[in-house]
Design an enzyme around this catalytic site. Structure first.
Site, short mmCIF file in Angstrom:
data_model
loop_
_atom_site.label_atom_id
_atom_site.label_comp_id
_atom_site.label_asym_id
_atom_site.label_seq_id
_atom_site.Cartn_x
_atom_site.Cartn_y
_atom_site.Cartn_z
CB CYS A 356 -1.00 0.00 1.16
SG CYS A 356 -0.26 0.06 2.78
CG HIS A 613 -4.14 0.60 4.70
ND1 HIS A 613 -3.49 -0.12 3.72
CD2 HIS A 613 -5.32 0.97 4.16
CE1 HIS A 613 -4.26 -0.19 2.65
NE2 HIS A 613 -5.37 0.47 2.89
#
Ligand SMILES: [Zn+2]
Ligand SMILES: [Zn+2]
Length: 694
Positions: A356, A613
């Site tokens: 990510c 994230h």
């Protein structure tokens, strides 16, 4: 004009409205290509015969194989063809269908499991100027009795777009139908192969087949009894439109007898709530997005296919390389085309295995900004070199098709030099420096002069401030100015692209709970040797005073530069007697009282982090509301070992609305009342990306 034998036929579909008036979804065949990148050829009309010939810009088209072109030609209206192609996984599965494969079709407003019987050529006989359409001959499967009955009424031929799901194949020996068909017959089955005994066994009763348990269990899983909380579903709304969403709640609501579902819709619908039904709250989401319907009205989301136990197939878009020009830069998706090209599930860059940090960074850098395009053309990598992989397989593909499969990103990651980039979670700034310096071999984006010394190069700027130097909810403008002043830094020149790292340490600790990402960044006052206005009277400034910065009587936090007169005036005050204002370097021969030109940079992306994230916000056009949100791992299909991530791009105009307010309004806004997107932008920002506008 007849084609030479052996010459590669190139088919295409029109993906962008063209000036020549070809509508989106038109299918054609290219016979030649001009030096300017126009395709010369013809477009097929209904029935597959040539309708018109002429030229079309290659960038307005997407390449197809002959088989794909034939399947899509049978789909009408033409716009439905693009919808089907957007569902990359489903479309590739349809292109590879074999006999006796299990599919689900939409038939008379119902979903019906079927077995593939044959591929049918429809239309006039294949000859130059005619392309025969391909449809499917299917047999219905009766799930109630586990019996496949041959209907007496002949079924229509189905188009590829009627197929909404494809079940996994249980056979290794299957052969896609396109390889076994014969040519020449008109609207008739052209070849029939005996059904394969491994899949089903014929019952004594003629014309019906008992399905084995494997197949019937798959059918079970396709019916709406498999819908549960978290499932993606679609509902035909009262006005006949299909709406899509995620099931957030299932149960019997107050006053009802049956099982109902509460869905959080992808898009707002005015009559919907934020999770309440009647007087009771069943879940919470954004306003106008919660829809409550009987569970039986929900169907699995036909835009996105997921079948349990399926081994994920490579999610390659169909034969992208056919017409791809390696040395071409695809333009970012135009503002008006973002809705059809980018927004939705399975859009953007597909995340995989700690990627990510990289997905969000690449998406931020390349989706809407062309600031880095020039760097590709200066790269001297070989065809298979990393900069070509980045340009061709990631940037161009993202802009052309709206989707980059995880495989492409992995191929890129593996070439980044250090093995850990392919396996571990990294910091975006580390990746950006590696990307720009060692992959694209470009000069540092920033030239920063420290304490009057020579300028140093950098690719990003890390904000360094003390907490008490700015307000509780600072803007990037305030933070950048403070960071520069407190370390005595100046930009040597106006950067083409400015990547600012927010003050936070590691992934967890952030110095400010909220930061306002200024949409315009004015760097006039932190530019070396550039005319500035006196803070008090607006004339050309000649002195700068750092000690005046936090003076409570003089707008604390604002940079202070003064003309000679105001500098003397301000420093007569007893509280400022100790100040040591510095003489500014001013360009020579400046005309007297010439207006000071402001230098502004525009925000084009914000990279955010929340619990390790990374996600990204991107501004995709001049309209203040043109904001999208991207998460490369927004959803996941299958389990950890046997599944894949679903990247999602959402439109978030509310972010634009929020950012259009004054700084004061933004800093005092109650984010708990704002939408989730606004809250994430304000609370989770990690990097803000700006580009030069002039
Ligand atoms: Zn002055
Ligand atoms: Zn001062």
């Amino acid at each position: 004009m007849e084609l030479n034998e052996g010459k590669q036929e190139r088919y295409f579909i029109v993906v962008r409205r063209s000036k020549k008036g070809l509508s989106r979804g038109s299918i054609g065949r290219a016979d030649a290509e001009t030096a300017a990148g126009d395709l010369i050829g013809m477009v097929y009309g209904g029935g597959g015969s040539a309708k018109s010939s002429g030229t079309v810009k290659k960038q307005d088209t997407y390449p197809l194989t002959r088989h794909q072109a034939q399947l899509l030609l049978f789909v009408s209206p033409a716009s439905r063809r693009l919808e089907l192609m957007c569902n990359v996984q489903l479309f590739s599965a349809i292109c590879a269908l074999a006999q006796d494969d299990l599919v689900v079709v939409k038939h008379k407003k119902d979903f019906q499991p079927c077995l593939v019987k044959n591929l049918i050529q429809i239309g006039k006989k294949d000859k130059p100027g005619v392309l025969q359409m391909l449809g499917f001959e299917l047999d219905f499967v009766d799930t109630q009795h586990d019996i496949l009955s041959k209907t007496t009424v002949p079924l229509p031929f189905f188009s590829a777009a009627d197929i909404v799901q494809v079940a996994p194949s249980h056979l290794n020996t299957r052969q896609p139908l396109r390889d076994i068909i014969d040519l020449g017959l008109k609207r008739k089955a052209v070849s029939r192969i005996n059904s394969m005994p491994a899949l089903n066994s014929r019952n004594a009763k003629k014309g019906s087949i008992i399905l084995n348990t494997d197949v019937s269990s798959t059918i079970q899983s396709l019916s709406h009894s498999s819908l549960e909380v978290g499932s993606m579903a679609e509902v035909i709304s009262l006005n006949g439109l299909t709406v899509f969403g995620v099931i957030r709640w299932i149960g019997v609501p107050e006053g009802k007898k049956n099982c109902w579902a509460g869905l959080e819709l992808d898009n707002e619908v005015t009559t919907c709530s934020d999770g309440t039904f009647g007087t009771k709250r069943y879940f919470t989401c954004e306003g106008n997005k919660a829809l409550f319907v009987p569970l039986t009205n929900c169907k699995p989301d036909s835009r996105f296919l997921f079948l349990p136990n399926e081994i994920p197939k490579p999610l390659e878009p169909p034969s992208i390389t056919l017409l791809e020009d390696l040395n071409e830069d695809v333009h970012p998706v135009a503002e008006q085309d973002v809705w059809s090209h980018l927004i939705g599930r399975m859009r953007g860059i597909q995340g995989h295995f700690n990627s990510c940090y990289l997905d969000a960074t690449l998406f931020s850098l390349f989706t809407s900004s062309v600031a880095f395009n020039r760097m590709f053309s200066t790269s001297e990598d070989s065809e298979e070199g990393i900069s070509h992989i980045l340009r061709r397989d990631i940037v161009n593909r993202l802009r052309r098709t709206g989707f980059v499969p995880a495989e492409s990103v992995m191929k890129f990651r593996e070439q980044l030099g250090c093995k850990s980039f392919a396996t571990e979670e990294k910091d975006p700034e580390e990746f950006i420096t590696l990307l720009l310096k060692h992959v694209l071999h470009i000069e540092p984006l920033l030239k920063i002069r420290s304490c009057g010394d020579l300028a140093q190069g950098a690719y990003t700027h890390q904000i360094i401030v003390e907490k008490n130097q700015v307000g509780a909810v600072p803007s990037v403008q305030q933070l950048l100015e403070m960071s520069f002043v407190s370390s005595d830094l100046k930009f040597e020149e106006i950067p083409s692209c400015l990547i600012v790292q927010m003050p936070r340490f590691g992934k967890k600790f952030k110095m400010f709970p909220k930061i306002i990402p200024s949409t315009e960044l004015d760097i006039t006052d932190i530019l070396h040797c550039s005319p500035r206005e006196c803070f008090l009277c607006g004339h050309l400034a000649e002195y700068e005073c750092v000690q005046c910065l936090m003076d409570h009587k003089l707008q604390p936090g604002k940079l202070k530069q003064y003309c000679t007169t105001c500098n003397t005036q301000v420093h007569i005050h007893s509280s400022r007697k100790e100040h040591t204002p510095q003489k500014l370097t001013v360009p020579d021969h400046l005309p007297e009282d010439a207006p000071v030109q402001r230098h502004q940079m525009q925000l084009f992306a914000v990279l955010c982090i929340n619990t390790s994230h990374y996600v990204s916000f991107v501004k995709y056009g001049p309209n203040p509301r043109s904001w999208i949100f991207f998460d490369s791992m927004a959803d996941r299909c299958g389990d950890d070992n046997n599944g894949y991530n679903v990247p999602v791009i959402r439109s978030c105009p509310e972010v634009g609305d929020f950012l259009s307010q004054s700084e004061e309004e933004m800093s005092t806004a109650d984010v708990s009342q704002s939408s989730e997107m606004v809250r994430r932008l304000l609370c989770d920002s990690y990097m803000c990306l700006y580009q030069r506008t002039e």
